[in-house]
Design an enzyme around this catalytic site. Sequence first.
Site, PDB file in Angstrom:
ATOM      1  N   ASP A 189       0.868  -1.174   0.000  1.00  0.00           N
ATOM      2  CA  ASP A 189       0.000   0.000   0.000  1.00  0.00           C
ATOM      3  C   ASP A 189       0.909   1.229   0.000  1.00  0.00           C
ATOM      4  OD1 ASP A 189       0.841  -0.198   2.548  1.00  0.00           O
ATOM      5  OD2 ASP A 189      -1.118  -0.484   3.453  1.00  0.00           O
ATOM      6  N   ASP A 211      -8.203  -6.426   5.723  1.00  0.00           N
ATOM      7  CA  ASP A 211      -7.077  -6.902   4.930  1.00  0.00           C
ATOM      8  C   ASP A 211      -6.720  -8.348   5.259  1.00  0.00           C
ATOM      9  OD1 ASP A 211      -6.657  -4.605   3.470  1.00  0.00           O
ATOM     10  OD2 ASP A 211      -5.314  -3.724   4.960  1.00  0.00           O
ATOM     11  N   ASP A 238      -3.029  -3.475   6.650  1.00  0.00           N
ATOM     12  CA  ASP A 238      -3.085  -3.034   8.042  1.00  0.00           C
ATOM     13  C   ASP A 238      -4.467  -3.140   8.673  1.00  0.00           C
ATOM     14  OD1 ASP A 238      -4.152  -0.940   6.595  1.00  0.00           O
ATOM     15  OD2 ASP A 238      -2.403   0.349   6.838  1.00  0.00           O
TER      16      ASP A 238
END
Length: 882
Positions: A320, A619, A615
Amino acid sequence: MPEAGLFSALGTTPTGLSSEDAQRRLAIHGPNALPAARPQSPIIRFLRQFHSALIYFLLAGGVAATLLGHLVDAAVILAVVLVNATVGFIQEGKAEQALNSIRDLIAPHALALRDGVRTQVGVRDLVPGDIVLLEAGDRVPADMRLVRARGLLVDEAALTGESVAAEKHEGTVVSDAPLGDRTNMTFSGTLVAAGQGTGVVVETGIGTEIGRISKLLQSVEELTTPLLRQIEHFARHFTAVVLVAAVLLFAFAVLVRGFAWDEALIFIVALAVGVIPEGLPAVITITLAIGVRRMAARNAVIRKLPAVETLGATSVICSDKTGTLTRNEMTAWQLILPAHRLLVGGAGYAPEGEIIAQGADDDAAALDAAMTMLRCGLLCNDAHLRESAGHWMVDGDPMEGALVALAMKAGLEPTEVRAEWPRIDEIPFDAAHRFMASLHRSPTGEMVVFVKGAPEALFAMAKPPIDLEYWNARIDEAAGEGERLLAFGALRKPAGLQRLSFEDVAEIELLGLIGFIDPPRPEAVDAIAQCRSAGIDVKMITGDHAATALAIGRQLGIADDPRAVTGAQIEDLSDGELADLVRDVSVFARTSPEHKLRIVRALQSDGAIVAMTGDGVNDAPSLKQADVGTAMGRKGTEAAKEAAQMVLLDDNFASIVNAVHEGRTVYDNIRKVTAWTIPTNGGEALIVILAIFAGFALPMTATQILWVNLILGATLGLALAFEPSEPGVMRRPPRKSNAPLLSPFLLWRVVLVSLLFAGMALGVFFLTLGQGRDIEVARTMVVNMVIVGEIFYLFNVRYLHVGSITWRGMLGTPVVLAAIAAVVAGQLAFTYLPVMNEIFGSRPLTLADGALIIGIGVALFFVLEMEKRLMRRLGWFEELTE
Ligand code: ATP
C-alpha cells in the site's frame, strides 16, 4: 449522569486510572495473560534428539560392536550419537529462543486512558478499572463493560462459536443474560469487526471468560517448514536406501570377497554412519533461525517460520502507499474553496506557517471564507497534537494531525473549539465508505453535522448544484502533483438529534478541498530500484485517488505503465481479464480490501509468489491468501498482524526488500550446507565401496570412518549456516518456487565431487603404499586427505553463484575460521598424539606428506573453480547464468 455511577461502581473514573493506581492493581491482580503452556523440560528435549530411526540404527550398531568386542568402535559410535544429539539440542534451543525473543517485539498493545491521556499499554499490563479504547481490527484485550459504543460489531466466534459478528451497545442488560446476549460487554480474545467503543476492564487474565475455558496459552509453534519437511523426507528415504545397500554390500563382502563376518559388519555399520547425513535437518533448522534473527534486526519480524523460505522466492511485492512507500507525515498544502484558493506555509506538524490567498485575492477575505472548512477539519477529527522538546507529534491519524496543525495556523485553538462544539455522535471513518461524519452542538445550540472524506464520496452526497467541472479540474491539477485530497462538507440538523445515521449525511453542503503532501520515503526509492535488479515486480495498491497514486508511483520509479486501474474498474473485470491486466499495471487506486484479495489471486494464478502488505481488519483475507502476508507493526491492527506471516516494525517498504534479501541468503545457505554435506559423504563411501569391489586393502578402517564423521558433523557444515550474503544476491531473478533443493547443478556436483574425493584419496593411498610404507601410514594419509579436501571444498561452496577467488572469499568469516581451527586441531591430535595413534591406528606423518596433501587440496579448489567458470560459460545450468 448514570455513567458516573457506573465508573465508580467499576472502581475507576471517566479519565481512567493513574499510573500508580494501575501499578498497584497489577501487583494485586497479576498480569493480564493466560499462563503459558509449560515448556518441555530440557531432559525430555535432549532425549527427543535420540528419537529417530537413524539413531536407533546407530545405537544398534554400537551394541553389535560391543558384543563383538570392538570397544573402540562402540565408543566412537556412542560419541557420534552424543555429539549429534548435543548439537541438535543446542541448535533447537537456540532456534526456539530466537523465535520467542522476536515474538516479544510484536507483543500486543491496547490503547488505554492512563493519567487522563490515551496511552499505548502492553496488554499484559492492563488491570481491572482501566478504560480501554477499541476500534475495528483490535483484539479485545480483557473482559470489559462498554461505556460507549459506535457501530460496534464484535466477532465472538472464539468464545461462542457464533460466526456472525455481534452488535454491542452501552445500555444495560438483565444481569443473568447468557454470554451471547450480554451486548454491553466485550470479552477478551474476541475481535472488533467494525466501529469504535470504550470499555472499562472488569476481568483480566484467567478471570476472563476465555481464561475460564482455556486456562493455558497454547502458542507452541512447530519448528518446521516445507523445505525442512522435504529434507527430512529425503533423509528418511536416503537412510532406507543406504541400509538396503549396506546389507547387499555386507553379503558381497562376506560371500564373495571372503571378509570375516564380524569385521564386515562393523565396517558396514561405520560406512552407513558415514554416508547418512544425520546432521542435515538440525543444521538447516539453525540456518532458518539465523535468518529469522537477521530479518528481525532489519525490522521484519517473522511470525510463521515458512515465510523465511518463501521470502527468498518472492516475485511480486504488493504494497500500500500511505506510510509504507510514503512517510505518512502529512502537511496541508493548499485549500480549495468554491471561490478561493489558499496556500499553506510551514512543514511538519508544528502549528507555524502562513496561509495566503493565491493571485490577487485578499488574504483576510479568503481565510474568512475558509473558516467553516477549517473548523470542520478540526471537529470531524480524532487526532491530537503534542509538543515535546520543540518537536510536534500526532496522537492518531497523521492526516487528521495535519488538519489540527492547519486549524492552529489559522488561529483556532483546538481544545477551545472542541469544547465549544461538543461532539454528540459520529460515523467513524471506514475504508469501505471513505468518509467520517460527526454531529456537534454549536455554541448557539444548533445541531451541525461535519463530514470529511474522499472527494468522490462527498461529491456523491453533495446537495446539487455543484460545479463538478471546476472541482474535478482542481483535483486533477493537485493529484497530478502527488497531493492527497480530502473533501469537507457540513449540514444543519434539527435540534434534539442525538444519533447520526447514514441517511443524515445524504445531502450535505460541499465546503471545499484540502490538498496534503506526503513525500515518498527516500529509502523506498532505493528499495524499488533493488527490486528491479532482483527481478521482483512492485505493485502499489492504495485506497487513494488514481492521479495521486500515479504521481507518487512515478516519483518512486514504480509506474512505467502510465495506467492506474481503480477498484471500480476491477469490479468490471472477470478473473481471467484481471490476471492479464495485473501483469503490466503497477498502480491500483481507490481499491478496497476485496480488490486486494482478487489482485493477489490473479497474480498467483500467473505463477507469482506474492508478498502483500495490509493493516486493516478487512485486509486479513488478502494477507492470508498472499504467500508472504505482511502486516504493519505500527499502524496495523491486531487482526492484520495475526493473519500475517511477517510484521514490519517500522511499516517501511524497504524492510520488506531487506527481508527478501535475507530470505534469499537463507535459501542459498541451505543449498550450501546440502551441497557440501552430500558429496563429502558420497566421496567417503565411494572410496570404501571401490576397495571392496576391486578387492584391495581398505583405505580407511571402520573406526577412522567414524572419526571423520564425528569431527566433521558438528563443525564445517554448521559454519555454512552462518554465511553472509553472496555479492549480487539482489541482482539475480527470484528462484522458481517449485525448483528442487537439489538442483541439476547440485546433483552434478554430488557426482563430480564424490569422484574427485575418491580419486584423491586413492591416489595418496597407493602413492604411500608404493613408497613401501606401512598400510597404517597410507590410511592416515587418506583420512587427512579427506579432511583437507573437505576444508578446501568448503571454500568453493561458500560462493555458488560467483567465483570464490576473491579476498573476501579467501579470508573466510570468523565462524568458518573457528570451524577450520577446530578440525585442524582434531586432525593434528589424530595424527600425532600417541594415544590417538593407539585408538585409531593412525601414524605420524612427515612435513612433506602434509605439504602433498595441502597441495592436492589447493588443486581441488582450483579445479572446482575452473569447473564453475566453465559451466557458466557453457550455460548448462540456469542457476549459474546471470
Ligand atoms: P493506502 O491504502 O495506500 O494506505 P489511503 O490511506 O489513501 O492509502 P485508505 O485508508 O483506504 O487508503 O483511505 C481511502 C481514502 O479515504 C483516502 O484517500 C482519503 O480520501 C479518505 N480518508 C482516509 N482517512 C480518512 C479519515 N480519517 N477521515 C476521512 N477520510 C479519510
